[in-house]
Design a protein around this motif. Sequence first.
Motif, PDB file in Angstrom:
ATOM      1  N   GLY A  25       0.818  -1.215   0.000  1.00 58.43           N
ATOM      2  CA  GLY A  25       0.000   0.000   0.000  1.00 58.43           C
ATOM      3  C   GLY A  25       0.849   1.260   0.000  1.00 58.43           C
ATOM      4  O   GLY A  25       1.841   1.361   0.718  1.00 58.43           O
ATOM      5  N   ARG A  26       0.414   2.226  -0.821  1.00 59.30           N
ATOM      6  CA  ARG A  26       1.157   3.477  -0.956  1.00 59.30           C
ATOM      7  C   ARG A  26       0.610   4.579  -0.057  1.00 59.30           C
ATOM      8  O   ARG A  26       0.988   5.737  -0.197  1.00 59.30           O
ATOM      9  N   GLY A  27      -0.328   4.225   0.846  1.00 65.14           N
ATOM     10  CA  GLY A  27      -0.945   5.247   1.694  1.00 65.14           C
ATOM     11  C   GLY A  27      -0.152   5.580   2.941  1.00 65.14           C
ATOM     12  O   GLY A  27      -0.469   6.534   3.647  1.00 65.14           O
ATOM     13  N   LYS A  60      -4.318  -7.925   1.929  1.00 63.59           N
ATOM     14  CA  LYS A  60      -5.458  -7.160   2.446  1.00 63.59           C
ATOM     15  C   LYS A  60      -6.732  -7.542   1.696  1.00 63.59           C
ATOM     16  O   LYS A  60      -7.779  -7.772   2.295  1.00 63.59           O
ATOM     17  N   ASN A  89      -8.950   5.855  -0.909  1.00 59.05           N
ATOM     18  CA  ASN A  89      -8.566   6.947  -0.009  1.00 59.05           C
ATOM     19  C   ASN A  89      -7.821   8.018  -0.801  1.00 59.05           C
ATOM     20  O   ASN A  89      -6.653   7.872  -1.138  1.00 59.05           O
ATOM     21  N   GLU A 149      -5.398  12.449   1.056  1.00 61.31           N
ATOM     22  CA  GLU A 149      -4.048  13.041   0.929  1.00 61.31           C
ATOM     23  C   GLU A 149      -3.829  14.363   1.690  1.00 61.31           C
ATOM     24  O   GLU A 149      -3.810  15.443   1.093  1.00 61.31           O
ATOM     25  N   SER A 150      -3.632  14.237   2.995  1.00 57.50           N
ATOM     26  CA  SER A 150      -3.450  15.457   3.792  1.00 57.50           C
ATOM     27  C   SER A 150      -2.131  15.514   4.546  1.00 57.50           C
ATOM     28  O   SER A 150      -1.901  16.455   5.310  1.00 57.50           O
ATOM     29  N   TYR A 182      -7.539  16.438   8.321  1.00 58.12           N
ATOM     30  CA  TYR A 182      -6.462  15.459   8.141  1.00 58.12           C
ATOM     31  C   TYR A 182      -6.868  14.082   8.667  1.00 58.12           C
ATOM     32  O   TYR A 182      -6.582  13.055   8.043  1.00 58.12           O
ATOM     33  N   GLY A 222      -8.270  11.061   6.675  1.00 57.47           N
ATOM     34  CA  GLY A 222      -7.451  10.167   5.865  1.00 57.47           C
ATOM     35  C   GLY A 222      -7.209   8.837   6.567  1.00 57.47           C
ATOM     36  O   GLY A 222      -6.860   7.836   5.932  1.00 57.47           O
ATOM     37  N   GLU A 223      -7.356   8.810   7.884  1.00 58.80           N
ATOM     38  CA  GLU A 223      -7.222   7.556   8.639  1.00 58.80           C
ATOM     39  C   GLU A 223      -8.434   6.692   8.273  1.00 58.80           C
ATOM     40  O   GLU A 223      -9.575   7.185   8.282  1.00 58.80           O
ATOM     41  N   GLU A 224      -8.190   5.429   7.954  1.00 64.70           N
ATOM     42  CA  GLU A 224      -9.240   4.663   7.277  1.00 64.70           C
ATOM     43  C   GLU A 224     -10.573   4.557   8.019  1.00 64.70           C
ATOM     44  O   GLU A 224     -11.633   4.630   7.392  1.00 64.70           O
ATOM     45  N   ILE A 245      -9.981  -0.592   2.050  1.00 71.75           N
ATOM     46  CA  ILE A 245      -9.598   0.797   1.767  1.00 71.75           C
ATOM     47  C   ILE A 245      -8.202   0.815   1.169  1.00 71.75           C
ATOM     48  O   ILE A 245      -7.270   0.235   1.737  1.00 71.75           O
ATOM     49  N   ASN A 246      -8.078   1.440   0.018  1.00 73.30           N
ATOM     50  CA  ASN A 246      -6.761   1.555  -0.629  1.00 73.30           C
ATOM     51  C   ASN A 246      -6.492   2.987  -1.076  1.00 73.30           C
ATOM     52  O   ASN A 246      -7.391   3.708  -1.482  1.00 73.30           O
ATOM     53  N   ASN A 247      -5.225   3.304  -1.048  1.00 77.22           N
ATOM     54  CA  ASN A 247      -4.741   4.611  -1.494  1.00 77.22           C
ATOM     55  C   ASN A 247      -4.851   4.753  -3.023  1.00 77.22           C
ATOM     56  O   ASN A 247      -4.845   3.759  -3.748  1.00 77.22           O
ATOM     57  N   THR A 275      -1.903   3.202  -4.917  1.00 73.02           N
ATOM     58  CA  THR A 275      -2.000   1.732  -4.850  1.00 73.02           C
ATOM     59  C   THR A 275      -2.921   1.236  -5.959  1.00 73.02           C
ATOM     60  O   THR A 275      -2.570   0.329  -6.724  1.00 73.02           O
TER      61      THR A 275
HETATM   62  C1  LIG Z   1      -3.760  10.219  10.702  1.00 66.25           C
HETATM   63  C2  LIG Z   1      -3.706   9.401   9.455  1.00 66.25           C
HETATM   64  C3  LIG Z   1      -3.900   9.997   8.222  1.00 66.25           C
HETATM   65  C4  LIG Z   1      -3.865   9.238   7.052  1.00 66.25           C
HETATM   66  N1  LIG Z   1      -4.050   9.863   5.864  1.00 66.25           N
HETATM   67  C5  LIG Z   1      -4.050   9.123   4.710  1.00 66.25           C
HETATM   68  C6  LIG Z   1      -4.292   9.734   3.450  1.00 66.25           C
HETATM   69  O1  LIG Z   1      -4.490  10.950   3.361  1.00 66.25           O
HETATM   70  N2  LIG Z   1      -4.276   8.939   2.339  1.00 66.25           N
HETATM   71  C7  LIG Z   1      -4.068   7.586   2.411  1.00 66.25           C
HETATM   72  O2  LIG Z   1      -4.113   6.892   1.399  1.00 66.25           O
HETATM   73  N3  LIG Z   1      -3.836   6.986   3.594  1.00 66.25           N
HETATM   74  C8  LIG Z   1      -3.834   7.719   4.733  1.00 66.25           C
HETATM   75  N4  LIG Z   1      -3.639   7.094   5.938  1.00 66.25           N
HETATM   76  C9  LIG Z   1      -3.482   5.614   5.928  1.00 66.25           C
HETATM   77  C10 LIG Z   1      -4.866   4.947   5.871  1.00 66.25           C
HETATM   78  O3  LIG Z   1      -5.361   4.805   7.195  1.00 66.25           O
HETATM   79  C11 LIG Z   1      -4.794   3.565   5.224  1.00 66.25           C
HETATM   80  O4  LIG Z   1      -3.801   2.819   5.844  1.00 66.25           O
HETATM   81  C12 LIG Z   1      -4.526   3.597   3.747  1.00 66.25           C
HETATM   82  O5  LIG Z   1      -5.435   4.424   3.048  1.00 66.25           O
HETATM   83  C13 LIG Z   1      -4.596   2.201   3.185  1.00 66.25           C
HETATM   84  O6  LIG Z   1      -4.308   2.186   1.810  1.00 66.25           O
HETATM   85  P1  LIG Z   1      -3.102   1.338   1.231  1.00 66.25           P
HETATM   86  O7  LIG Z   1      -3.162  -0.029   1.837  1.00 66.25           O
HETATM   87  O8  LIG Z   1      -3.343   1.332  -0.225  1.00 66.25           O
HETATM   88  O9  LIG Z   1      -1.856   2.081   1.632  1.00 66.25           O
HETATM   89  C14 LIG Z   1      -3.640   7.846   7.119  1.00 66.25           C
HETATM   90  C15 LIG Z   1      -3.425   7.249   8.356  1.00 66.25           C
HETATM   91  C16 LIG Z   1      -3.449   8.015   9.511  1.00 66.25           C
HETATM   92  C17 LIG Z   1      -3.212   7.340  10.814  1.00 66.25           C
END
Ligand SMILES: Cc1cc2nc3c(=O)[nH]c(=O)nc-3n(C[C@H](O)[C@H](O)[C@H](O)COP(=O)(O)O)c2cc1C
Length: 431
Positions: free
Chosen positions: A51-53, A62, A81, A84-85, A169, A172-174, A207-209, A212
Motif C-alpha cells: 500500500g502506498r498510503g 489485504k 482513499n 491526501e493530507s 487530516y 485520511g485515517e481509514e 480501503i486503498n490509497n 496503490t
Molecule cells: C492520521 C492518518 C492519516 C492518514 N491519511 C491518509 C491519506 O491521506 N491517504 C491515504 O491513502 N492513507 C492515509 N492514511 C493511511 C490509511 O489509514 C490507510 O492505511 C490507507 O489508506 C490504506 O491504503 P493502502 O493499503 O493502499 O496504503 C492515514 C493514516 C493516519 C493514521
Amino acid sequence: MEPVLTRNVGIDGSQTLGVYQARGGYLALRKALGLTPDALVNLVKASGLRGRGGAGFPTGLKWSFMPKDPTPERPNYLVCNADESEPGTFKDRLLIENDPHMLLEGTLIAAYALRAERAFIYIRGEYAYGAKTLIDALREARAAGYVGRDVLGSGWSCEIVIHRGAGAYICGEETALMDSLEGGRGNPRLKPPFPAAHGVYGRPTTINNVETLCCVPFIVERGADWFKAIGPDEKNTGPKLYCLSGHVRRPGVYEAPMGLPLAELIDGFGGGMLRPGRALKAVIPGGSSTPVLRAEECAGLRMDFDALAKAGSMLGSAGCIVMDEGTDMVAVAERVAHFYAHESCGQCTPCREGTGWIEKVIARIRRGGGRPEDLELLDEIAQGMQGTTICPLADAAAMPCRAFVAKFRDEFEHYIERGRPLAAAASGTGA
Ligand SMILES: Cc1cc2nc3c(=O)[nH]c(=O)nc-3n(C[C@H](O)[C@H](O)[C@H](O)COP(=O)(O)O)c2cc1C
Ligand code: SF4
C-alpha cells in the motif's frame, strides 16, 4: 525508468476517455473481467504490491481478507482513499488531476477482485479541481459502459460514488474516513473489528490509497513478474511516486523505481540544494509523521519501506522534505507539532492532551522561556502517547517530536540557555 504511473502526464487531453483509451486504457479492465476474482487477488499478491498510503501493508493480502460470499443484504465495498493530507505529500493529486481514468480503471479492477459492486472515492475537500476532473471522467466511463450495470457485458455491475471531504487530516485515517463517508464526524474507530469485517455501513470494506489502485491496471496488463522486477528486492516492488519539497531547486513529484537512492532524488531529480553553498542538514523522508534523519544518516540511503525502517524512519507517503544547514530545527519541530495538535480529533486523552503539550512546550522553548527539564518532559509526553490511542495519529505526532529532540538536541539546548537559535541555524526557519 520508463514512466508508468505518470505515462500520460503532460499529454494533451490526458484526462479524457478518448486519450486514455487511445493509449491502451481500459484494456486491463477487459482482461481482468476474464479472470476470476481469486486469480486477481493472487496476481496482486504475487506482484508484491504494498500500500502506498503510508503503512505499506501488502495489498493482495489485504484483499484476501474480504468475504467471498457477499449478498445484497451484506455487500462488499471498496473505498479509495484520496484524502491526501499529510504535510509534504502531493502525489495522489497529480494522478487524479492528470489521469482520472487510470484511477477509475484501478478502482474497477479492485472492486471486481473484491466482489464489490459499489466503490467510493473519498477525496479531500480542498481538491476541488481533482473532484471535478474525477466527476467528468466518471460520467464518460459510465457512458462507455465501464461503470454501471453489467460492465462490458460481464454480468458484473459496479457503481462508483465520488465523495468530497470537508478538509480534516484525520479523515485520511481509514476508520475516520468511513465515519465521515457515512455522514458522521470523522472520528477513528477502535480496531478490531477491522474494515474487512465491519467497514462502511457495517459492511466488509477494503480501503486503498490512490497510488496503490493506480498500480493495479499495470499489474494486470504486464504481469506480476514485470512489477516485481522493478525495485531493489521482493519486498519493495514496483514504480513509486516521490514528492520532493523544501530546500531543493526543483521540487515536485517524480516517478522512479521503489528503492530510489535518496541522493539521486535530491541531486538528480531535485537539481540539488536550493541555496548555493549550503549543505544538506536533514531530511524528513516520508511526510511529516516520519522521523527526521540527519544528513549523515542519509548517506547511501534508499527510499523504500525496509531501508527506511532500518534507518529508524519510514517511507510513509514518500513525502520527502529537504532542509539545508540554515534551517532552525526547533522551528520546524514547532510547526510539525502545531499541525498534529490542530488535527487531533480529541477522542483519546494521551493524544488530545499530548499533542497540545508537545506544541506548548516547544513553543515555550522557542519563545525563550524553555527550562532545562523541558527536553526530558517532551520525551516523557511523547512516550506516553505511543501505542496508547485509538488511531496512529498520536504516534504520528510523538515519533517526529522524539526524533527532533534526540537528533538536534544541541539546538534545543541553545534555545533553552540563550533564548535564540544556534547561529548556524538562524538564517532560515524552513517552517
Ligand atoms: C492520521 C492518518 C492519516 C492518514 N491519511 C491518509 C491519506 O491521506 N491517504 C491515504 O491513502 N492513507 C492515509 N492514511 C493511511 C490509511 O489509514 C490507510 O492505511 C490507507 O489508506 C490504506 O491504503 P493502502 O493499503 O493502499 O496504503 C492515514 C493514516 C493516519 C493514521
Ligand atoms: S489518537 Fe488522536 S486522532 Fe486518533 S482517535 Fe485518538 S484523539 Fe483522535
